[in-house]
Design a protein around this motif. Structure first.
Motif, PDB file in Angstrom:
ATOM      1  N   ILE A  41       0.544  -1.200  -0.009  1.00  0.00           N
ATOM      2  CA  ILE A  41      -0.068  -0.110   0.035  1.00  0.00           C
ATOM      3  C   ILE A  41       0.727   1.256   0.009  1.00  0.00           C
ATOM      4  CG2 ILE A  41      -1.847   1.201   1.290  1.00  0.00           C
ATOM      5  CD1 ILE A  41      -2.534  -1.301   2.623  1.00  0.00           C
ATOM      6  N   SER A  42       0.563   2.120  -0.868  1.00  0.00           N
ATOM      7  CA  SER A  42       1.339   3.417  -0.895  1.00  0.00           C
ATOM      8  C   SER A  42       0.394   4.489  -1.060  1.00  0.00           C
ATOM      9  CB  SER A  42       2.290   3.695  -2.007  1.00  0.00           C
ATOM     10  OG  SER A  42       1.839   3.609  -3.491  1.00  0.00           O
ATOM     11  N   PHE A  72       6.892   3.711   2.123  1.00  0.00           N
ATOM     12  CA  PHE A  72       7.268   5.260   2.090  1.00  0.00           C
ATOM     13  C   PHE A  72       7.760   5.922   0.855  1.00  0.00           C
ATOM     14  CE2 PHE A  72       7.596   3.575   6.590  1.00  0.00           C
ATOM     15  CZ  PHE A  72       7.001   4.611   7.158  1.00  0.00           C
ATOM     16  N   GLY A  73       7.482   7.003   0.729  1.00  0.00           N
ATOM     17  CA  GLY A  73       7.818   7.745  -0.602  1.00  0.00           C
ATOM     18  C   GLY A  73       6.773   8.180  -1.753  1.00  0.00           C
ATOM     19  N   MET A 173      13.678   6.392  11.350  1.00  0.00           N
ATOM     20  CA  MET A 173      14.516   4.948  10.711  1.00  0.00           C
ATOM     21  C   MET A 173      14.332   4.916   9.354  1.00  0.00           C
ATOM     22  SD  MET A 173      12.489   2.065  13.030  1.00  0.00           S
ATOM     23  CE  MET A 173      12.888   2.059  14.925  1.00  0.00           C
ATOM     24  N   VAL A 174      13.224   5.426   8.850  1.00  0.00           N
ATOM     25  CA  VAL A 174      12.951   5.794   7.344  1.00  0.00           C
ATOM     26  C   VAL A 174      14.272   6.545   6.734  1.00  0.00           C
ATOM     27  CG1 VAL A 174      11.699   6.323   5.497  1.00  0.00           C
ATOM     28  CG2 VAL A 174      10.707   5.157   7.420  1.00  0.00           C
ATOM     29  N   ALA A 175      14.502   7.694   7.604  1.00  0.00           N
ATOM     30  CA  ALA A 175      15.375   8.799   6.853  1.00  0.00           C
ATOM     31  C   ALA A 175      16.950   7.908   6.894  1.00  0.00           C
ATOM     32  CB  ALA A 175      15.285   9.927   7.852  1.00  0.00           C
ATOM     33  N   GLY A 176      16.907   7.332   8.048  1.00  0.00           N
ATOM     34  CA  GLY A 176      18.530   6.611   8.161  1.00  0.00           C
ATOM     35  C   GLY A 176      18.627   5.747   7.096  1.00  0.00           C
ATOM     36  N   ILE A 177      17.548   4.461   6.991  1.00  0.00           N
ATOM     37  CA  ILE A 177      17.725   3.485   6.174  1.00  0.00           C
ATOM     38  C   ILE A 177      17.682   4.029   4.545  1.00  0.00           C
ATOM     39  CG2 ILE A 177      16.614   1.622   5.095  1.00  0.00           C
ATOM     40  CD1 ILE A 177      15.340   1.172   7.919  1.00  0.00           C
ATOM     41  N   SER A 184      16.370   1.201  -2.480  1.00  0.00           N
ATOM     42  CA  SER A 184      15.134   1.922  -3.236  1.00  0.00           C
ATOM     43  C   SER A 184      13.990   2.348  -2.385  1.00  0.00           C
ATOM     44  CB  SER A 184      14.384   0.557  -4.112  1.00  0.00           C
ATOM     45  OG  SER A 184      13.254   1.175  -4.643  1.00  0.00           O
ATOM     46  N   ARG A 185      13.454   1.745  -1.516  1.00  0.00           N
ATOM     47  CA  ARG A 185      12.125   2.254  -0.796  1.00  0.00           C
ATOM     48  C   ARG A 185      12.446   1.595   0.591  1.00  0.00           C
ATOM     49  NH1 ARG A 185       7.611   4.593  -3.149  1.00  0.00           N
ATOM     50  NH2 ARG A 185       8.212   5.385  -5.041  1.00  0.00           N
ATOM     51  N   VAL A 186      11.857   2.104   1.644  1.00  0.00           N
ATOM     52  CA  VAL A 186      11.569   1.466   2.804  1.00  0.00           C
ATOM     53  C   VAL A 186      10.152   1.111   3.294  1.00  0.00           C
ATOM     54  CG1 VAL A 186      11.589   1.820   5.550  1.00  0.00           C
ATOM     55  CG2 VAL A 186      13.455   3.177   3.891  1.00  0.00           C
ATOM     56  N   LEU A 187       9.921  -0.083   3.645  1.00  0.00           N
ATOM     57  CA  LEU A 187       8.554  -0.735   3.693  1.00  0.00           C
ATOM     58  C   LEU A 187       8.308  -0.960   5.267  1.00  0.00           C
ATOM     59  CD1 LEU A 187       8.997  -3.527   1.132  1.00  0.00           C
ATOM     60  CD2 LEU A 187       8.137  -1.006   0.688  1.00  0.00           C
TER      61      LEU A 187
END
Length: 201
Positions: A41-42, A72-73, A173-177, A184-187
């Protein structure tokens, strides 16, 4: 799951990622090999309680989907069919270790190691930003965060951002990863157990 679903603000798009997973049948204590999918889901602005509800509904209705993630994104428009060739080479393992370090450092810093029973970090060999029309081989992978709250590891639930896991912590977490090379993306895994296993397999 090619059709779009609607959230209160803006459109939420859903699709599925190609994956082969193994489910564990706790009643017969046997492994069942199932060809199943990860639902993705996005949307522009995640409304976490609604997304958690959608994840339960999707796995209840779509029996080939046993795991649902939020991506995310930018909004991902499916279907996603391209898989990144991935072997357990030093660069792949190094990427996963860096992402894992980001998550674990933040868990320690925010004293979440007792609130959350387990937080596996998973390398998913799919580049959600790859041009579907391109024939070039992609080298990027997604990283999934699987928060898990349980008392017995036989059943459990994911942490809901804004409740058991601060939205600001998840954003860190998302920003760091996302800064780790080749991501590519964080899930974020929205799946309870059952139907999803604690770890991805």
């Amino acid at each position: 799951m090619g059709s779009a679903t609607r959230q209160r603000r803006g459109a939420a798009h859903s699709g599925h990622l190609p994956n082969l997973t193994i489910s564990f049948d706790t009643h017969t204590c046997t492994h069942l090999s199932l060809c199943s999918y990860v639902g993705c889901i996005s949307c522009a602005t995640p409304q976490w309680p609604l997304l958690m509800h959608l994840a339960k509904a999707i796995t209840r209705v779509c029996h080939n989907i046993n795991r649902v993630v939020y991506c995310f994104g930018n909004v991902v428009r499916g279907p996603v069919k391209r898989i990144t060739p991935t072997l357990l080479t030093p660069d792949v393992l190094g990427q996963l270790r860096k992402a894992d370090a980001v998550v674990n450092d933040l868990l320690l810093r925010h004293s979440l190691t007792t609130t959350l029973s387990q937080v596996p970090v998973i390398s998913v060999p799919i580049d959600l930003d790859a041009d579907p029309a391109s024939t070039e081989t992609t080298t990027k992978r997604c990283i999934a965060i699987r928060t898990f709250i349980t008392s017995d590891f036989m059943t459990g639930i994911p942490a809901t951002p804004g409740q058991e896991l601060g939205v600001d912590v998840l954003s860190e977490m998302v920003a760091g990863i996302s800064k780790v090379s080749g991501v590519s993306r964080v899930l974020f895994d929205l799946t309870a157990k059952p139907p999803g296993t604690t770890e991805w397999e």
